[in-house]
Design a protein around this motif. Structure first.
Motif, PDB file in Angstrom:
ATOM      1  N   GLN A 209      52.528  34.980  47.389  1.00 52.60           N
ATOM      2  CA  GLN A 209      51.338  35.957  47.183  1.00 52.60           C
ATOM      3  C   GLN A 209      50.606  35.191  48.160  1.00 52.60           C
ATOM      4  O   GLN A 209      49.678  34.141  48.466  1.00 52.60           O
ATOM      5  CB  GLN A 209      50.738  34.674  45.195  1.00 52.60           C
ATOM      6  N   GLN A 210      49.513  36.653  48.731  1.00 53.05           N
ATOM      7  CA  GLN A 210      48.879  35.908  49.884  1.00 53.05           C
ATOM      8  C   GLN A 210      47.194  35.552  48.786  1.00 53.05           C
ATOM      9  O   GLN A 210      46.956  36.921  48.496  1.00 53.05           O
ATOM     10  CB  GLN A 210      48.128  37.500  50.942  1.00 53.05           C
ATOM     11  N   MET A 214      45.212  38.160  46.083  1.00 51.26           N
ATOM     12  CA  MET A 214      45.193  37.346  44.624  1.00 51.26           C
ATOM     13  C   MET A 214      44.203  37.771  44.143  1.00 51.26           C
ATOM     14  O   MET A 214      43.668  37.398  42.969  1.00 51.26           O
ATOM     15  CB  MET A 214      46.432  35.786  44.659  1.00 51.26           C
ATOM     16  N   GLN A 215      43.124  36.754  45.108  1.00 50.18           N
ATOM     17  CA  GLN A 215      41.894  36.590  44.316  1.00 50.18           C
ATOM     18  C   GLN A 215      40.711  37.658  43.218  1.00 50.18           C
ATOM     19  O   GLN A 215      40.245  37.717  42.562  1.00 50.18           O
ATOM     20  CB  GLN A 215      40.856  36.293  45.688  1.00 50.18           C
ATOM     21  N   ASP A 216      41.441  38.579  44.534  1.00 46.54           N
ATOM     22  CA  ASP A 216      41.218  39.888  44.179  1.00 46.54           C
ATOM     23  C   ASP A 216      42.065  40.850  42.586  1.00 46.54           C
ATOM     24  O   ASP A 216      41.476  41.705  41.658  1.00 46.54           O
ATOM     25  CB  ASP A 216      41.641  41.361  45.152  1.00 46.54           C
ATOM     26  N   THR A 223      38.825  41.858  34.235  1.00 46.25           N
ATOM     27  CA  THR A 223      38.086  42.733  34.070  1.00 46.25           C
ATOM     28  C   THR A 223      38.830  43.226  32.650  1.00 46.25           C
ATOM     29  O   THR A 223      38.161  43.831  31.491  1.00 46.25           O
ATOM     30  CB  THR A 223      37.481  43.901  34.706  1.00 46.25           C
ATOM     31  N   TYR A 224      39.941  43.880  32.772  1.00 39.17           N
ATOM     32  CA  TYR A 224      41.467  44.316  32.360  1.00 39.17           C
ATOM     33  C   TYR A 224      41.651  43.331  30.248  1.00 39.17           C
ATOM     34  O   TYR A 224      41.653  44.194  29.798  1.00 39.17           O
ATOM     35  CB  TYR A 224      42.138  44.023  33.033  1.00 39.17           C
ATOM     36  N   GLY A 225      41.758  42.336  31.162  1.00 41.49           N
ATOM     37  CA  GLY A 225      41.649  41.841  29.695  1.00 41.49           C
ATOM     38  C   GLY A 225      43.618  40.453  30.614  1.00 41.49           C
ATOM     39  O   GLY A 225      44.487  41.217  30.920  1.00 41.49           O
ATOM     40  N   HIS A 226      43.744  39.609  29.783  1.00 42.93           N
ATOM     41  CA  HIS A 226      44.209  39.030  30.583  1.00 42.93           C
ATOM     42  C   HIS A 226      45.406  39.354  29.919  1.00 42.93           C
ATOM     43  O   HIS A 226      46.664  38.327  30.401  1.00 42.93           O
ATOM     44  CB  HIS A 226      44.185  36.931  30.075  1.00 42.93           C
ATOM     45  N   PHE A 227      45.627  39.216  28.436  1.00 42.03           N
ATOM     46  CA  PHE A 227      46.808  39.658  27.853  1.00 42.03           C
ATOM     47  C   PHE A 227      47.562  40.843  28.448  1.00 42.03           C
ATOM     48  O   PHE A 227      49.381  40.791  28.069  1.00 42.03           O
ATOM     49  CB  PHE A 227      47.157  39.611  26.213  1.00 42.03           C
ATOM     50  N   PHE A 228      47.199  41.656  28.338  1.00 38.34           N
ATOM     51  CA  PHE A 228      47.450  43.532  28.877  1.00 38.34           C
ATOM     52  C   PHE A 228      47.954  43.332  30.855  1.00 38.34           C
ATOM     53  O   PHE A 228      48.674  44.227  30.434  1.00 38.34           O
ATOM     54  CB  PHE A 228      46.970  44.338  28.562  1.00 38.34           C
ATOM     55  N   TYR A 229      46.825  42.902  31.360  1.00 41.08           N
ATOM     56  CA  TYR A 229      46.887  43.426  32.509  1.00 41.08           C
ATOM     57  C   TYR A 229      48.501  42.494  33.241  1.00 41.08           C
ATOM     58  O   TYR A 229      48.704  41.068  33.121  1.00 41.08           O
ATOM     59  CB  TYR A 229      46.028  42.545  33.584  1.00 41.08           C
ATOM     60  N   ARG A 230      49.041  43.683  33.791  1.00 45.61           N
ATOM     61  CA  ARG A 230      50.591  43.183  34.565  1.00 45.61           C
ATOM     62  C   ARG A 230      49.811  43.400  36.159  1.00 45.61           C
ATOM     63  O   ARG A 230      49.312  44.074  36.402  1.00 45.61           O
ATOM     64  CB  ARG A 230      51.536  44.347  34.389  1.00 45.61           C
ATOM     65  N   PHE A 231      50.409  41.828  37.164  1.00 47.62           N
ATOM     66  CA  PHE A 231      50.418  41.574  37.901  1.00 47.62           C
ATOM     67  C   PHE A 231      51.561  42.603  38.994  1.00 47.62           C
ATOM     68  O   PHE A 231      52.247  43.072  38.389  1.00 47.62           O
ATOM     69  CB  PHE A 231      50.991  40.805  38.109  1.00 47.62           C
TER      70      PHE A 231
END
Length: 323
Positions: A209-210, A214-216, A223-231
């Motif tokens: 992870q750069q 990763m900060q972006d 903004t998207y939400g911690h539960f549904f956001y997929r990295f």
């Protein structure tokens, strides 16, 4: 999930079934890791190979003491001595308050099962915890474990070595050499077993992870939400939920197997997001409720206690929320 107790179910059959539910289910987040301290390590070290910091090792030892505090033991003065030694080491850890915790059952706890994430920082945290357990057993009942017989996080080869070597890979037990071995003054030997389980690993954030990228990504997740956001190349917390569901089904099946030895406590040594998702699944929280909580501090312990009167587990730990 086992059915709830009704007013008619007072027969011994019900007692035989419920006695296999552990008195406590405890989640422990690993101690401070090198990644918690410096995110640049993720640029060149695989996530599963990131170790604890020196402070993380101290937090792991304190977690072992905290765990002994909530078990029903022979002698808490020994725990006091171990904690005094820990304070001298100047370890730092934020405490999570327990709410209305007073053991509902006074039966001595002698059988603890640990499940650990295979990530290095989780195994090292477990090592710190078990070192405390070994010291308690030696002081309480005179049973000393040699260094070769203790739990080790890794072996000399690519794969971990476990004692005794006849056990399958990924399993460890601190059995006494002889089952009829006499203990000091009739004291209880605190027996534990360890099982590696990849299902309780950290949420996958991708591979190397750069820091800048990763900060972006983290801003997008907020903004998207911690539960549904997929990295990218990784998982969402919703993906972790599926792993949690599978693992909890394994626990339920074991609780219902009356031919197995009952567990007094089940302890998961795992990661921050996994702890939150585990609680979400167990207590059937909505995703909005999940979003309201933040990760518990490194080395912290979350206590769930079984209430036989309701046939349910009660969350005793007050969890931190977003400000």
């Amino acid at each position: 999930m086992p059915t709830e107790q009704t007013s008619q179910m007072s027969e011994p059959v019900f007692e035989a079934a419920t006695c296999h539910k552990p008195r406590l289910i405890i989640l422990i987040r690993h101690g401070e890791s090198e990644s918690n301290k410096d995110k640049t390590i993720n640029q060149h070290t695989p996530n599963h190979q990131i170790p604890l910091t020196e402070n993380g090792w101290k937090q792991a030892r304190q977690a072992g003491i905290d765990l002994l505090r909530v078990l029903n033991l022979d002698d808490y003065s020994i725990v006091d001595k171990l904690e005094e030694q820990c304070k001298e080491e100047n370890g730092t850890k934020k405490e999570l308050p327990l709410r209305n915790y007073s053991p509902l059952s006074k039966k001595k706890d002698t059988n603890v099962v640990f499940y650990t994430s295979p990530y290095k920082r989780a195994r090292q945290t477990l090592k710190g915890i078990l070192n405390v357990f070994d010291e308690y057993n030696e002081l309480n009942c005179g049973v000393k474990v040699s260094e070769d017989e203790k739990y080790h996080t890794t072996g000399k080869s690519k794969f971990a070595l476990w004692y005794p070597p006849t056990f399958p890979s990924g399993f460890y037990e601190n059995r006494r050499r002889s089952p009829v071995e006499e203990l000091s003054d009739g004291k209880n030997f605190l027996q534990y077993r360890v099982k590696d389980d990849p299902r309780i690993r950290e949420q996958d954030f991708g591979n190397f992870q750069q820091v800048n990228s990763m900060q972006d990504v983290m801003k997008k997740r907020s903004t998207y939400g911690h539960f549904f956001y997929r990295f990218p190349e990784g998982e969402s917390a919703a993906d972790v939920y599926d792993r949690v569901a599978s693992f909890q089904e394994t626990l339920y099946r074991y609780f219902e197997r009356t031919n197995k030895r009952p567990r007094d406590a089940v302890v998961l040594v795992t990661h921050g997001i996994y702890c939150r998702v585990f609680l979400m699944k167990w207590f059937r929280w909505t995703y909005e409720e999940f979003e309201s909580f933040t990760n518990v501090p490194n080395g912290s312990m979350i206590v769930m206690e079984f209430d036989n009167s309701t046939d349910r587990y009660v969350l005793r730990t007050e969890l931190p929320k977003w400000c």
